[in-house]
Design an enzyme around this catalytic site. Structure first.
Site, PDB file in Angstrom:
ATOM      1  N   CYS A 112       0.828  -1.205   0.000  1.00 45.35           N
ATOM      2  CA  CYS A 112       0.000   0.000   0.000  1.00 45.35           C
ATOM      3  C   CYS A 112       0.869   1.266   0.000  1.00 45.35           C
ATOM      4  O   CYS A 112       1.431   1.614  -1.017  1.00 45.35           O
ATOM      5  CB  CYS A 112      -0.996  -0.023   1.156  1.00 45.35           C
ATOM      6  SG  CYS A 112      -2.404   1.082   0.908  1.00 45.35           S
ATOM      7  N   HIS A 224      -3.539  -5.371   0.592  1.00 43.72           N
ATOM      8  CA  HIS A 224      -2.984  -5.729   1.905  1.00 43.72           C
ATOM      9  C   HIS A 224      -2.890  -7.244   2.074  1.00 43.72           C
ATOM     10  O   HIS A 224      -3.777  -7.876   2.668  1.00 43.72           O
ATOM     11  CB  HIS A 224      -3.840  -5.107   3.016  1.00 43.72           C
ATOM     12  CG  HIS A 224      -3.636  -3.641   3.167  1.00 43.72           C
ATOM     13  ND1 HIS A 224      -2.748  -3.095   4.069  1.00 43.72           N
ATOM     14  CD2 HIS A 224      -4.183  -2.606   2.486  1.00 43.72           C
ATOM     15  CE1 HIS A 224      -2.765  -1.777   3.959  1.00 43.72           C
ATOM     16  NE2 HIS A 224      -3.628  -1.458   3.000  1.00 43.72           N
ATOM     17  N   GLU A 226      -0.967  -8.815   4.048  1.00 44.47           N
ATOM     18  CA  GLU A 226      -0.653  -9.190   5.431  1.00 44.47           C
ATOM     19  C   GLU A 226      -1.904  -9.641   6.195  1.00 44.47           C
ATOM     20  O   GLU A 226      -1.800 -10.349   7.199  1.00 44.47           O
ATOM     21  CB  GLU A 226       0.027  -8.032   6.160  1.00 44.47           C
ATOM     22  CG  GLU A 226      -0.865  -6.899   6.625  1.00 44.47           C
ATOM     23  CD  GLU A 226      -1.301  -5.942   5.529  1.00 44.47           C
ATOM     24  OE1 GLU A 226      -2.043  -4.982   5.848  1.00 44.47           O
ATOM     25  OE2 GLU A 226      -0.914  -6.140   4.364  1.00 44.47           O
TER      26      GLU A 226
END
Length: 248
Positions: A112, A224, A226
């Protein structure tokens, strides 16, 4: 070889104010993802003397540039618009580390804001509000529930003869041309840095991922990965590849 039994991954933090205190902040999602895939996360505070950069480069086996609610300051890519949420100290450290890491071929993963930092560090520019420029609305959902906030929002179209296509083929992915991702950003790539290669685009044409050919690992993604990295199939591939590169 890595300096410990685990690759040390430097993660740039954000400078924030909380209750009058100046703090350094990194979302635990990033730390957890690094740990879950065998890395040792090391938080890097933005306000760091330039002479300490080489120490950090020598210490770390890879770098992760995470997301943030702040945006890269416009003057960093020769723009003149105003930006309400900036973090100039993070800009300074991130952009310097990215350029030095490329010179030293140290693996880097940008997510990001980190994806945007990578583009700016190598000479690209950003669009401050993609939803106002003919693209779809990629902004973060205002809901509080993280399952909804980070839910898949659109597909990304994997480019032909790309690194991502190679990864998906090697992992016997059923469809190597697209997969679903979340979306939590208002900025995006305007001009892509000349050295970067597009890995994936959103259906509206917005660049969602890129790599830097010739490096051990230099990958940026606009979404994202993660979030629930241990259970998301592409996130598993991405973090495993990152950790393998940082372990060499």
């Amino acid at each position: 070889m890595a300096k410990t039994s685990k690759p040390i991954i430097g993660i740039v933090s954000c400078a924030k104010e909380l209750g009058g205190y100046q703090i350094q902040a990194v979302n635990d999602f990033y730390l957890r993802a690094v740990k879950d895939f065998g890395g040792l996360p090391l938080i890097l505070a933005p306000e760091m003397p330039a002479e300490d950069i080489q120490t950090i480069l020598d210490m770390c086996d890879g770098f992760l540039f995470p997301g943030s609610h702040s945006n890269v300051a416009p003057h960093r890519y020769n723009a003149t618009h105003e930006e309400a949420k900036k973090d100039e100290k993070r800009d300074e450290l991130s952009l310097s580390l990215i350029r030095h890491a490329v010179d030293s071929d140290i693996p880097c993963l940008g997510i990001c804001r980190g994806f945007q930092e990578m583009n700016v560090a190598l000479g690209g520019s950003l669009n401050p509000a993609v939803h106002e420029s003919g693209f779809n609305d990629h902004r973060e959902s205002p809901v509080e529930d993280f399952e909804q906030k980070y839910a898949p929002a659109h597909a990304v179209l994997v480019q032909k003869e790309s690194l991502f296509e190679q990864w998906l083929t090697e992992n016997q992915w059923q469809n190597t041309s697209l997969f679903e991702v979340n979306t939590l950003h208002n900025q995006g790539v305007d001009q892509l840095a000349p050295q970067l290669k597009i890995e994936a685009k959103a259906p509206d044409g917005l660049v969602e991922a890129f790599s830097l050919p010739g490096q051990k690992f230099f990958v940026g993604v606009q979404w994202h990965p993660e979030w629930q990295a241990k259970t998301n199939h592409f996130s598993q591939i991405l973090f495993k590849e990152f950790m393998m590169a940082a372990s060499v």
